[in-house]
Enzyme design. Structure first.
Site, mmCIF file in Angstrom:
data_model
loop_
_atom_site.group_PDB
_atom_site.id
_atom_site.type_symbol
_atom_site.label_atom_id
_atom_site.label_comp_id
_atom_site.label_asym_id
_atom_site.label_seq_id
_atom_site.Cartn_x
_atom_site.Cartn_y
_atom_site.Cartn_z
ATOM 1 C CG HIS A 125 -32.810 -88.760 97.274
ATOM 2 N ND1 HIS A 125 -31.509 -89.082 96.985
ATOM 3 C CD2 HIS A 125 -33.558 -89.778 96.780
ATOM 4 C CE1 HIS A 125 -31.480 -90.247 96.350
ATOM 5 N NE2 HIS A 125 -32.705 -90.681 96.208
ATOM 6 C CG ASP A 185 -28.171 -88.275 97.173
ATOM 7 O OD1 ASP A 185 -28.298 -88.817 96.069
ATOM 8 O OD2 ASP A 185 -29.102 -88.176 97.996
HETATM 9 P P1 NAI Z 1 -38.558 -102.671 95.820
HETATM 10 O O1 NAI Z 1 -39.647 -102.453 94.852
HETATM 11 O O2 NAI Z 1 -37.578 -103.784 95.623
HETATM 12 O O3 NAI Z 1 -39.190 -102.897 97.277
HETATM 13 C C1 NAI Z 1 -40.198 -102.073 97.779
HETATM 14 C C2 NAI Z 1 -40.999 -102.922 98.752
HETATM 15 O O4 NAI Z 1 -41.917 -102.065 99.421
HETATM 16 C C3 NAI Z 1 -41.829 -104.024 98.072
HETATM 17 O O5 NAI Z 1 -41.530 -105.281 98.683
HETATM 18 C C4 NAI Z 1 -43.256 -103.589 98.322
HETATM 19 O O6 NAI Z 1 -44.141 -104.694 98.509
HETATM 20 C C5 NAI Z 1 -43.102 -102.774 99.614
HETATM 21 N N1 NAI Z 1 -44.197 -101.853 99.882
HETATM 22 C C6 NAI Z 1 -44.932 -101.113 99.009
HETATM 23 N N2 NAI Z 1 -45.889 -100.433 99.653
HETATM 24 C C7 NAI Z 1 -45.773 -100.734 100.957
HETATM 25 C C8 NAI Z 1 -46.494 -100.354 102.120
HETATM 26 N N3 NAI Z 1 -47.553 -99.538 102.041
HETATM 27 N N4 NAI Z 1 -46.085 -100.845 103.310
HETATM 28 C C9 NAI Z 1 -45.057 -101.702 103.393
HETATM 29 N N5 NAI Z 1 -44.342 -102.106 102.322
HETATM 30 C C10 NAI Z 1 -44.701 -101.626 101.121
HETATM 31 O O7 NAI Z 1 -37.804 -101.279 95.978
HETATM 32 P P2 NAI Z 1 -36.347 -100.979 96.578
HETATM 33 O O8 NAI Z 1 -35.348 -101.107 95.504
HETATM 34 O O9 NAI Z 1 -36.172 -101.754 97.825
HETATM 35 O O10 NAI Z 1 -36.482 -99.422 96.880
HETATM 36 C C11 NAI Z 1 -37.369 -98.936 97.870
HETATM 37 C C12 NAI Z 1 -37.507 -97.431 97.769
HETATM 38 O O11 NAI Z 1 -36.270 -96.788 98.073
HETATM 39 C C13 NAI Z 1 -37.927 -96.907 96.395
HETATM 40 O O12 NAI Z 1 -38.893 -95.887 96.599
HETATM 41 C C14 NAI Z 1 -36.652 -96.302 95.863
HETATM 42 O O13 NAI Z 1 -36.924 -95.290 94.932
HETATM 43 C C15 NAI Z 1 -36.050 -95.755 97.120
HETATM 44 N N6 NAI Z 1 -34.618 -95.456 97.070
HETATM 45 C C16 NAI Z 1 -34.174 -94.342 97.750
HETATM 46 C C17 NAI Z 1 -32.843 -94.000 97.776
HETATM 47 C C18 NAI Z 1 -32.376 -92.776 98.509
HETATM 48 O O14 NAI Z 1 -31.194 -92.466 98.395
HETATM 49 N N7 NAI Z 1 -33.188 -92.062 99.271
HETATM 50 C C19 NAI Z 1 -31.851 -94.821 97.058
HETATM 51 C C20 NAI Z 1 -32.395 -95.984 96.421
HETATM 52 C C21 NAI Z 1 -33.736 -96.276 96.424
#
Ligand code: NAI
Length: 324
Positions: free
Chosen positions: A187, A159
């Site tokens: 966030h 952000d």
């Molecule tokens: P994604 O769906 O591509 O990957 C998430 C991964 O986490 C998957 O491979 C899944 O198997 C794994 N996962 C789920 N539960 C798990 C557990 N208990 N232990 C280990 N791994 C686990 O999602 P992406 O795009 O990589 O985003 C990840 C997170 O980051 C989302 O929650 C998204 O909303 C968040 N995010 C936060 C931002 C921020 O600025 N704080 C910005 C962009 C995304």
């Protein structure tokens, strides 16, 4: 030789993981002279995909990468960890109530907090990226009572970087001309990007833009940028989120005069003690410190209060669910 730093990444097989791991292994997370050992934590179904990413990491022959471990067991992943990037989370699915979302994430971040408590290295630093990031960080922190609370942080650096970029484009200055940018609060869409303390060319940024642009364009553009990326890309921000995670940890470890990070509140600026809220922070000697003494006018007060109210509601909801 220097002992490698163990960096644990959860959700390693996801899209942020794919954009993050290669940069960590190349030395951008900690510094170009710090060897790293990666630990990839995934759910059982995604371990194979994480193994594929590890094969590609091998194929880069990174001079600083001293080893890769892949596991679905948090007790293994966090054993001896010095840095933990908690990226994997339960996304909100259509029709999901906030309570269901918080409960599902409590089932992830509670046990991970406990595993960090029991097994991580004494100098552990935790960055939560997975949403709802602030409250997931709170859950992990409360489940790790033996770890100093200030080692748990959540990411608002994306952000912050979005705010820098929007303001730089508006004023047609390089981003490096902008100092003292701040994101306050959660966030989420209630976050408050603050131009009343930001400076461009040594002068207050808010005085260099129309107030109409500030409240009608700048604040909503930054706050809703995540949704705009999904709309355009058909997938959520990944490379920019990974980049922000790199920036957050690099600055935490190596120091900075001013950035934004969600850290445990000590009650500063009227933010209830214990909430993990974004503040203007500096970092020195491996610790973040909330920058004190800023004057908050009515415009900012109202917006900080609104985003902090949302954080307090999330805290109350997870408390009610018995997650903290
Ligand atoms: P994604 O769906 O591509 O990957 C998430 C991964 O986490 C998957 O491979 C899944 O198997 C794994 N996962 C789920 N539960 C798990 C557990 N208990 N232990 C280990 N791994 C686990 O999602 P992406 O795009 O990589 O985003 C990840 C997170 O980051 C989302 O929650 C998204 O909303 C968040 N995010 C936060 C931002 C921020 O600025 N704080 C910005 C962009 C995304």
């Amino acid at each position: 030789a220097t002992v490698p730093v163990k960096v644990t990444v959860t959700g390693a097989a996801g899209q942020i993981g794919y954009a993050l791991l290669f940069r960590i292994a190349s030395g951008q997370l900690l510094g170009a002279d710090v060897p790293v050992k990666l630990s990839l934590l995934e759910i059982p179904n995604a371990v194979k995909a994480a193994e594929g990413t590890a094969m590609e990491l091998d194929d880069c022959a990174f001079p600083l990468l001293s080893g890769i471990e892949i596991t679905d067991d948090p007790n293994v992943a966090f054993a001896g960890a010095n840095v933990a990037l908690l990226v994997g989370a339960m996304p909100r699915k259509a029709g999901m109530e906030r309570g269901d979302l918080l409960e599902a994430n409590g089932g992830i971040f509670g046990p991970q907090g406990k595993a960090i408590n029991d097994h991580a290295a004494a100098d552990i630093k935790v960055l939560v990226v997975g949403n709802p990031a602030n409250t997931n960080a709170l859950i992990a922190q409360r489940n790790a009572p033996d770890v100093p609370a200030d080692r748990f942080t959540a990411m608002t650096r994306l952000d912050h970087n979005r705010a820098l970029s929007q303001l730089a484009a508006k004023l047609q200055v390089p981003v490096t001309e902008i100092k003292k940018m701040t994101i306050w609060g959660n966030h989420s869409a209630t976050q408050y990007p603050d131009l009343f303390h930001a400076e461009v060319g040594g002068k207050v940024a808010a005085e260099q833009v129309e107030s109409e642009w500030l409240s009608g364009t700048f604040i909503p553009t930054v706050a809703k940028r995540g949704a705009a990326i999904i709309e355009a890309r058909g997938a959520s921000s990944a490379a920019s989120a990974a980049n922000a995670a790199i920036d957050h940890v690099y600055d935490w470890v190596n120091g900075t005069d001013w950035t934004s990070a969600a850290v445990v509140s000590d009650g500063s600026y009227g933010v209830a003690e214990g909430l993990i809220s974004s503040f203007p922070v500096r970092a020195a000697n491996g610790s973040f410190e909330i920058i004190q003494g800023l004057e908050i006018d009515d415009f900012s007060r109202e917006r900080i209060d609104a985003t902090v109210r949302e954080l307090a509601e999330e805290r109350d909801a997870v408390k009610e669910l018995g997650l903290i």
